[in-house]
Motif scaffolding. Structure first.
Motif, PDB file in Angstrom:
ATOM      1  N   GLY A   1      -0.950  -4.392  -1.139  1.00 25.55           N
ATOM      2  CA  GLY A   1      -0.892  -3.778  -0.185  1.00 25.55           C
ATOM      3  C   GLY A   1       0.718  -2.868   0.012  1.00 25.55           C
ATOM      4  N   ARG A   2       1.596  -2.839   0.705  1.00 31.73           N
ATOM      5  CA  ARG A   2       2.809  -2.725   1.662  1.00 31.73           C
ATOM      6  C   ARG A   2       3.877  -3.328   1.336  1.00 31.73           C
ATOM      7  NH1 ARG A   2       5.425   2.428   5.812  1.00 31.73           N
ATOM      8  NH2 ARG A   2       3.787   3.517   4.378  1.00 31.73           N
ATOM      9  N   GLU A  32      -1.550   2.115  -0.571  1.00 28.59           N
ATOM     10  CA  GLU A  32       0.371   1.218   0.310  1.00 28.59           C
ATOM     11  C   GLU A  32       0.973   0.784  -0.947  1.00 28.59           C
ATOM     12  OE1 GLU A  32       1.820   1.295   2.965  1.00 28.59           O
ATOM     13  OE2 GLU A  32       0.801   3.511   3.444  1.00 28.59           O
ATOM     14  N   GLY A  33      -0.345  -0.308  -1.888  1.00 27.17           N
ATOM     15  CA  GLY A  33       0.526  -0.971  -2.939  1.00 27.17           C
ATOM     16  C   GLY A  33       1.164  -0.816  -4.268  1.00 27.17           C
ATOM     17  N   MET A  34       1.279   1.076  -4.272  1.00 31.11           N
ATOM     18  CA  MET A  34       2.092   1.305  -5.470  1.00 31.11           C
ATOM     19  C   MET A  34       2.974   2.089  -5.228  1.00 31.11           C
ATOM     20  SD  MET A  34       0.404   5.286  -6.943  1.00 31.11           S
ATOM     21  CE  MET A  34      -1.209   4.978  -7.534  1.00 31.11           C
ATOM     22  N   LEU A  35       3.422   1.299  -6.346  1.00 31.96           N
ATOM     23  CA  LEU A  35       5.074   1.378  -6.937  1.00 31.96           C
ATOM     24  C   LEU A  35       5.281   2.342  -7.949  1.00 31.96           C
ATOM     25  CD1 LEU A  35       6.276  -2.237  -6.626  1.00 31.96           C
ATOM     26  CD2 LEU A  35       6.974  -0.633  -5.038  1.00 31.96           C
ATOM     27  N   ARG A  36       6.057   3.385  -7.787  1.00 33.96           N
ATOM     28  CA  ARG A  36       6.611   4.226  -8.992  1.00 33.96           C
ATOM     29  C   ARG A  36       8.274   3.641  -9.595  1.00 33.96           C
ATOM     30  NH1 ARG A  36       8.433   9.423  -7.082  1.00 33.96           N
ATOM     31  NH2 ARG A  36      10.685   8.258  -7.625  1.00 33.96           N
ATOM     32  N   HIS A  53       8.189   3.334  -3.165  1.00 40.00           N
ATOM     33  CA  HIS A  53       7.136   3.057  -3.012  1.00 40.00           C
ATOM     34  C   HIS A  53       6.670   4.448  -2.856  1.00 40.00           C
ATOM     35  CE1 HIS A  53       4.291   1.986   0.231  1.00 40.00           C
ATOM     36  NE2 HIS A  53       4.298   1.340  -0.025  1.00 40.00           N
ATOM     37  N   PRO A  54       5.954   4.798  -3.305  1.00 44.32           N
ATOM     38  CA  PRO A  54       5.208   6.737  -2.954  1.00 44.32           C
ATOM     39  C   PRO A  54       5.009   6.542  -1.518  1.00 44.32           C
ATOM     40  CG  PRO A  54       4.533   6.346  -5.002  1.00 44.32           C
ATOM     41  CD  PRO A  54       5.749   4.463  -4.232  1.00 44.32           C
ATOM     42  N   ALA A  55       4.578   6.089  -0.917  1.00 42.95           N
ATOM     43  CA  ALA A  55       3.766   6.108   0.372  1.00 42.95           C
ATOM     44  C   ALA A  55       4.617   5.978   1.196  1.00 42.95           C
ATOM     45  CB  ALA A  55       2.288   4.520   0.741  1.00 42.95           C
ATOM     46  N   SER A  56       5.394   5.454   1.700  1.00 43.61           N
ATOM     47  CA  SER A  56       6.451   5.386   2.586  1.00 43.61           C
ATOM     48  C   SER A  56       8.047   6.013   1.969  1.00 43.61           C
ATOM     49  CB  SER A  56       7.267   4.310   2.849  1.00 43.61           C
ATOM     50  OG  SER A  56       8.117   3.079   1.459  1.00 43.61           O
TER      51      SER A  56
END
Length: 413
Positions: free
Chosen positions: A335-336, A385-389, A364-367
């Motif tokens: 999650g975020r 929401e938990g994805m990091l690039r 954090h792509p979603a934000s």
């Protein structure tokens, strides 16, 4: 003869070694990245000259008329031609294995121009659903405003392109690897499908660059780049590029760009030329670092999306199409809140939405990069929401692993 006219003749650019394809045909990519496209003035400079000029003068009024009529070679205006920009365009075309290239002010200018220059109301576009946020905006919002029908598909499955194609489908548009999910598209399969149906393919190759992947070798018609990324690769300037046939660049793309003006500045072109000189060294070293860092992270997180690792579902395809994995991959946490906590705990790696830099960067792509994409579309794309690039840079990978170890531990991973 006017004094300035004589000087102009003396300063004619010598083009033999860098742009004569009979000479460059046997050169390998690392050589082309340094010497391809080079044109020299009578001063014999070894580094490309920087021509900071907006316009050009003519010996006679008839010369100006002849140039604008296309009857005389020469520059007219830097929105159309510039010696420094032209060198970069020749170099990228040589690296790509393309007949021609046109550079742009930014990567998104390149993507926009590559699409709009060849589309009109009533056309249909099939696009890969996993894409950079602004590219999804082009497909979801901009093109439909002009009466262009669009549909997004899971580009990992070539059959989806077959199922989505219609009688008015004009082009396929996709990224591989995709940003940020690292979806890999079977270039040959999709390009073959397009060719069989008279559909053009536009491939966003920014993550790999021609140093790691050349889509035209698999049948792609057009490749587009954010040259801001690995081509400059040091976070200095914005730039974009579109490669294709001489006919496409001259007769389809150029009329669009000359009248809409998304041209690249000479200074930015010069900086990217310098970046290309070290592209082969940087992208291969960063690919090696990304493997080392990815192998560490894989042991600590619920899921990693890294085409260079055997755990990636399309690892074999990626390694058939690419010479190396590149510096960028994604992973997921819970999650975020946990994602932001991990970012805040970093000491060495910068929080930044940029990629392709020699510095390690994480976002954090979603934000950030995909914040403008609806939650529904993000879910469809696989961006949780938990994805990091992570963009892995040129720092010692052991220091990066130490930094990630501290940050992962701080958030309970």
């Amino acid at each position: 003869m006017k004094p300035h006219a004589q000087a102009g003749k003396a300063c004619a650019m010598k083009r033999k070694t860098g742009q004569d394809r009979s000479i460059t045909a046997t050169w390998r990519p690392a050589t082309l990245a340094i010497r391809g496209g080079t044109a020299r003035s009578e001063y014999g400079e070894t580094s490309e000259a920087l021509f900071l000029t907006s316009g050009y003068s003519y010996d006679k009024a008839g010369d100006a008329a002849a140039r604008f009529a296309g009857e005389q070679e020469g520059m007219t205006y830097s929105r159309l031609q510039n010696p420094t920009v032209e060198m970069l365009e020749h170099r990228i075309a040589l690296l790509e294995g393309a007949e021609a290239c046109r550079t742009m002010a930014t990567g998104m200018a390149a993507m926009t121009a590559a699409l709009l220059c060849q589309l009109q109301a009533g056309d249909h576009v099939v696009a890969g659903r996993a894409a950079f946020g602004s590219c999804r905006w082009l497909v979801d919002t901009l093109l439909p405003k002009f009466g262009i029908e669009t549909i997004t598909v899971d580009a990992r499955d070539p059959q989806r392109f077959i199922d989505a194609a219609k009688t008015n489908t004009k082009l396929f548009f996709f990224e591989t690897p995709a940003n940020p999910t690292m979806d890999v598209v079977d270039l040959k399969a999709v390009c073959d499908i397009a060719r069989e149906r008279g559909i053009l393919t536009v491939v966003d190759n920014a993550f790999a660059t021609p140093a790691l992947q050349r889509p035209m070798e698999f049948g792609a018609d057009v490749t587009a780049y954010s040259a801001t990324k690995m081509m400059d690769g040091q976070g200095r300037v914005l730039a974009g590029a579109v490669c294709g046939t001489e006919d496409f660049i001259t007769n389809t793309l150029l009329p669009f760009t000359r009248n809409t003006g998304p041209n690249l500045s000479p200074f930015n072109a010069w900086v990217v030329l310098k970046g290309l000189e070290t592209l082969d060294l940087r992208i291969n070293r960063q690919s090696d670092h990304a493997i080392a860092v990815g192998e560490f992270i894989e042991r600590r997180v619920p899921r990693i999306l890294h085409p260079g690792l055997p755990s990636h579902p399309q690892h074999d395809l990626a390694m058939r199409q690419m010479l190396a994995c590149g510096p960028i991959f994604a992973f997921e946490v819970e999650g975020r809140e946990q994602a932001h906590g991990l970012l805040d705990a970093l000491e060495l790696i910068d929080i930044s939405n940029n990629i392709g830099d020699s510095r390690s960067l994480m976002t954090h792509p979603a934000s950030t990069t995909h914040a403008s994409v609806s939650a529904e579309n993000r879910a469809e794309m696989g961006i949780g929401e938990g994805m990091l690039r992570l963009n892995v840079g040129l720092e010692d990978p052991r220091d990066l692993i130490d930094d990630l170890d501290r940050a992962l531990t701080a958030v309970g991973l």
